[in-house]
Design an enzyme around this catalytic site. Structure first.
Site, short mmCIF file in Angstrom:
data_model
loop_
_atom_site.label_atom_id
_atom_site.label_comp_id
_atom_site.label_asym_id
_atom_site.label_seq_id
_atom_site.Cartn_x
_atom_site.Cartn_y
_atom_site.Cartn_z
N SER A 145 0.84 -1.18 0.00
CA SER A 145 0.00 0.00 0.00
C SER A 145 0.88 1.23 0.00
CB SER A 145 -0.88 0.00 1.26
OG SER A 145 -1.50 1.25 1.47
N TYR A 158 -2.11 -0.66 10.24
CA TYR A 158 -2.08 -0.89 8.80
C TYR A 158 -0.73 -0.49 8.21
CZ TYR A 158 -3.95 -0.94 3.99
OH TYR A 158 -4.18 -1.22 2.67
N LYS A 162 1.95 -3.06 6.33
CA LYS A 162 2.25 -2.87 4.92
C LYS A 162 3.74 -2.58 4.71
CE LYS A 162 -1.80 -3.69 3.26
NZ LYS A 162 -2.05 -4.90 2.42
#
Length: 254
Positions: A145, A158, A162
């Protein structure tokens, strides 16, 4: 004959029931690949499988939580038994959860996002490698991401996972570069996908992240990302290994 070298290949796509995963599954099927759709959502996974079959393609479904080793084993066994091996793995399944700052993440939230976004791709990669090594070739594409490239794109959980997925990508690429196995990652920016998240705009995480939202640019269609995944898995990308390719309309260049 497919110009990508993907015709009759065996492809596993995690999170293949929706969003980028669905778009990638349809793209691979169009190239003549045989696809395993692995997803926790039974209805959406089966819908994609039927969509591929209705168009004359080949697909099977495995439903379950991909952070569970037993489900990982089932996915790999299904691919090997149905299609004779594994040529491509797309680690795409992921969750965003709350866009929370470090001090606000609970233990349960941390463990869950770590299991789904990082441990699951590791388990899948470890499980497919013996089959790729037996063939002497293979391609792995991980969906990281924009949050894997910077600290301002999402919440801490997150973002950390990532970044970790990029580390897994590069390490695997180096470890198996002489064995015919390529491992690359994409870093999508803002995408029109149904990835759910929670956001209290007054909380620390969202209040910081929103300051940088103006750099996002337009939201891409999932198919725009899927074409890059297929490219990285194809023969056309035969000398690309260990790369992290932003698919973000220049967000990472800002």
């Amino acid at each position: 004959m497919s110009s990508t070298g993907l015709e009759n290949s065996s492809v596993i796509i995690t999170g293949g029931g929706s969003g980028i995963g669905r778009a990638a599954a349809l793209r691979f099927a169009q190239e003549g690949a045989r696809v395993v759709i692995a997803d926790i959502n039974a209805d959406s996974a089966k819908e994609v499988t039927e969509e591929i079959r209705s168009a004359g393609g080949t697909a099977v479904t495995v439903v379950g939580d991909l952070s569970d080793q037993a489900v990982v084993d089932e996915v790999v066994t299904t691919a090997v038994e149905a299609f004779g091996g594994i040529d491509v793995l797309v680690n795409n399944a992921g969750i965003m959860g709350r866009i929370a700052a470090t001090a606000d993440i609970t233990d349960a939230e941390w463990e869950r996002i770590l299991r789904v976004n990082l441990t699951s791709p590791f388990l899948m990669t470890r499980a497919v490698l013996p089959h790729m090594l037996e063939k002497g070739k293979g391609a792995i594409v991980n969906t990281s991401s924009e949050a894997g490239l910077r600290g301002s794109a999402s919440g801490t959980g997150y973002t950390v996972t990532k970044h970790g997925l990029i580390g897994l990508t590069r390490s695997t690429a180096v470890m198996y570069r002489d064995k015919g196995i390529r491992t690359n990652a994409i870093a999508p920016g803002a995408i029109e996908t149904p990835l759910p998240y929670e956001m209290d705009p007054e909380a620390q995480g969202p209040s910081v992240v929103i300051k940088y939202a103006g750099n996002v640019g337009r939201r891409a269609d999932a198919d725009e990302v899927a074409t890059v995944i297929v490219f990285l898995a194809s023969d056309a990308a035969g000398n690309i290994n260990g790369a992290v390719l932003p698919v973000d309309n220049g967000w990472s260049a800002v």
